[in-house]
Scaffold this active site. Sequence first.
Site, PDB file in Angstrom:
ATOM      1  N   TYR A  39      -9.404 -10.223  -7.847  1.00  0.00           N
ATOM      2  CA  TYR A  39      -8.445 -10.113  -8.948  1.00  0.00           C
ATOM      3  C   TYR A  39      -8.601 -11.240  -9.960  1.00  0.00           C
ATOM      4  O   TYR A  39      -8.103 -11.134 -11.080  1.00  0.00           O
ATOM      5  CB  TYR A  39      -7.019 -10.093  -8.402  1.00  0.00           C
ATOM      6  CG  TYR A  39      -6.728  -8.851  -7.608  1.00  0.00           C
ATOM      7  CD1 TYR A  39      -6.507  -7.628  -8.237  1.00  0.00           C
ATOM      8  CD2 TYR A  39      -6.685  -8.877  -6.213  1.00  0.00           C
ATOM      9  CE1 TYR A  39      -6.256  -6.478  -7.511  1.00  0.00           C
ATOM     10  CE2 TYR A  39      -6.429  -7.734  -5.479  1.00  0.00           C
ATOM     11  CZ  TYR A  39      -6.220  -6.540  -6.136  1.00  0.00           C
ATOM     12  OH  TYR A  39      -5.988  -5.405  -5.410  1.00  0.00           O
ATOM     13  N   ARG A  68       0.842  -1.188   0.000  1.00  0.00           N
ATOM     14  CA  ARG A  68       0.000   0.000   0.000  1.00  0.00           C
ATOM     15  C   ARG A  68       0.884   1.248   0.000  1.00  0.00           C
ATOM     16  O   ARG A  68       2.019   1.217   0.509  1.00  0.00           O
ATOM     17  CB  ARG A  68      -0.918   0.014   1.226  1.00  0.00           C
ATOM     18  CG  ARG A  68      -1.844  -1.192   1.328  1.00  0.00           C
ATOM     19  CD  ARG A  68      -2.630  -1.162   2.626  1.00  0.00           C
ATOM     20  NE  ARG A  68      -3.518  -2.321   2.744  1.00  0.00           N
ATOM     21  CZ  ARG A  68      -3.179  -3.477   3.313  1.00  0.00           C
ATOM     22  NH1 ARG A  68      -1.956  -3.618   3.844  1.00  0.00           N
ATOM     23  NH2 ARG A  68      -4.032  -4.477   3.378  1.00  0.00           N
ATOM     24  N   LYS A  92      -1.852  -3.060   7.988  1.00  0.00           N
ATOM     25  CA  LYS A  92      -3.036  -2.710   8.764  1.00  0.00           C
ATOM     26  C   LYS A  92      -3.129  -3.562  10.023  1.00  0.00           C
ATOM     27  O   LYS A  92      -2.828  -4.758   9.992  1.00  0.00           O
ATOM     28  CB  LYS A  92      -4.292  -2.910   7.913  1.00  0.00           C
ATOM     29  CG  LYS A  92      -4.465  -1.868   6.811  1.00  0.00           C
ATOM     30  CD  LYS A  92      -5.789  -2.063   6.102  1.00  0.00           C
ATOM     31  CE  LYS A  92      -6.037  -0.977   5.066  1.00  0.00           C
ATOM     32  NZ  LYS A  92      -7.327  -1.153   4.380  1.00  0.00           N
ATOM     33  N   HIS A 134      -2.423   2.962  -5.922  1.00  0.00           N
ATOM     34  CA  HIS A 134      -3.152   1.715  -5.698  1.00  0.00           C
ATOM     35  C   HIS A 134      -3.286   0.912  -6.991  1.00  0.00           C
ATOM     36  O   HIS A 134      -3.432  -0.315  -6.946  1.00  0.00           O
ATOM     37  CB  HIS A 134      -4.534   2.018  -5.106  1.00  0.00           C
ATOM     38  CG  HIS A 134      -4.945   1.046  -4.049  1.00  0.00           C
ATOM     39  ND1 HIS A 134      -4.249   0.892  -2.871  1.00  0.00           N
ATOM     40  CD2 HIS A 134      -5.971   0.142  -4.000  1.00  0.00           C
ATOM     41  CE1 HIS A 134      -4.828  -0.037  -2.134  1.00  0.00           C
ATOM     42  NE2 HIS A 134      -5.860  -0.515  -2.792  1.00  0.00           N
ATOM     43  N   ARG A 148      -0.582  -1.516  -7.132  1.00  0.00           N
ATOM     44  CA  ARG A 148      -0.881  -2.658  -6.258  1.00  0.00           C
ATOM     45  C   ARG A 148      -1.820  -3.631  -6.974  1.00  0.00           C
ATOM     46  O   ARG A 148      -1.627  -4.848  -6.940  1.00  0.00           O
ATOM     47  CB  ARG A 148      -1.501  -2.145  -4.958  1.00  0.00           C
ATOM     48  CG  ARG A 148      -1.938  -3.224  -3.955  1.00  0.00           C
ATOM     49  CD  ARG A 148      -2.325  -2.532  -2.652  1.00  0.00           C
ATOM     50  NE  ARG A 148      -3.110  -3.358  -1.751  1.00  0.00           N
ATOM     51  CZ  ARG A 148      -2.580  -4.185  -0.856  1.00  0.00           C
ATOM     52  NH1 ARG A 148      -1.271  -4.312  -0.770  1.00  0.00           N
ATOM     53  NH2 ARG A 148      -3.360  -4.886  -0.039  1.00  0.00           N
ATOM     54  N   HIS A 171      -3.874  -9.269   2.852  1.00  0.00           N
ATOM     55  CA  HIS A 171      -5.328  -9.370   3.015  1.00  0.00           C
ATOM     56  C   HIS A 171      -5.653 -10.367   4.119  1.00  0.00           C
ATOM     57  O   HIS A 171      -5.147 -11.491   4.128  1.00  0.00           O
ATOM     58  CB  HIS A 171      -5.994  -9.847   1.718  1.00  0.00           C
ATOM     59  CG  HIS A 171      -6.021  -8.802   0.647  1.00  0.00           C
ATOM     60  ND1 HIS A 171      -6.208  -9.089  -0.688  1.00  0.00           N
ATOM     61  CD2 HIS A 171      -5.893  -7.451   0.710  1.00  0.00           C
ATOM     62  CE1 HIS A 171      -6.190  -7.975  -1.397  1.00  0.00           C
ATOM     63  NE2 HIS A 171      -5.999  -6.968  -0.570  1.00  0.00           N
TER      64      HIS A 171
END
Length: 308
Positions: free
Chosen positions: A289, A159, A183, A254, A257, A280
Amino acid sequence: MYFPRISPLQPPDYTGHLQLFLQYLTVQRRLAHLTVTAYGADLEFFFRFLSQEIPSVQEHIGKEHVRRFFLYCQQQRIGARSNARRLASIKAYFQFLHTQGIIAANPMADLQAPKTGISLPKALTLAEVETLLHPPTPPSPLALRNHAMLHLLYATGMRVSELVNLPMNSCNLHSCHIRILGKGNKERIVPFSSSAALIIKDYLEKARPMIWSGRPSPMLFLTNRGAAMTRHRFWQIIGEMAFNAGISKTISPHMLRHSFATHLLSGGADLRSVQMMLGHTDISTTQIYTHIDTDRLKAAHQRFHPRG
């Protein structure tokens, strides 16, 4: 964190506890700083609308006020995904007020989020990536820094907030891997290519000392003030680089990414590995994706279908 329950006859203080709510999200929920900032911005926007459009709201807020707010958002052409996030912020805040005894009942408890549909991420083609990653001319210190940042972004799929805040000791050029704190303070290790390692090494030797006069700094990518770059500034830089490369579409960090994930899956990488590299928590987030490699699906159909 506790608040005494108020009398139902006393008008609730809806806005006075916003900072305590944000502190609760940070300390107890341990949400990322950017997430907490987004909650705060959503709620301030909501209460600003109420104070301007519905002065009588000082006594009680109900579902009708929220419906009027989202009608206003739609009139302003704010997208369904942004509205869904705003509703989540409003519901979380009112749940907090109710749990802490600040309001007797939660008027937002059964509000339903709007359907957002599936928004397929946009990726660059391999040719566009090659154009974007072409060595800079002239190779000034800042151009070498930007070139290295772009390469690492595409090489790891991290990110943009992770990229601009990378410490020096997170990048291992010998084993070609990077340690990323993502995150929820979850750490992951992502490999990168030897070619990306050479570009980063070139930046460290030729550009970084000139940008910050060789003085010590813990950050990998520096501004001329010796600090980490802001996310907003890198958005500007990548837009300028795309324009100078002759790429007409609007490119965001992004998108690199998304391109990283799409190109890995197109090349045969397994979904679980891509999930781990992207950081994730839920594999269903990565599965989106698999929906965008339409060119490969069309080629397979034309090659193997008997009536192709």
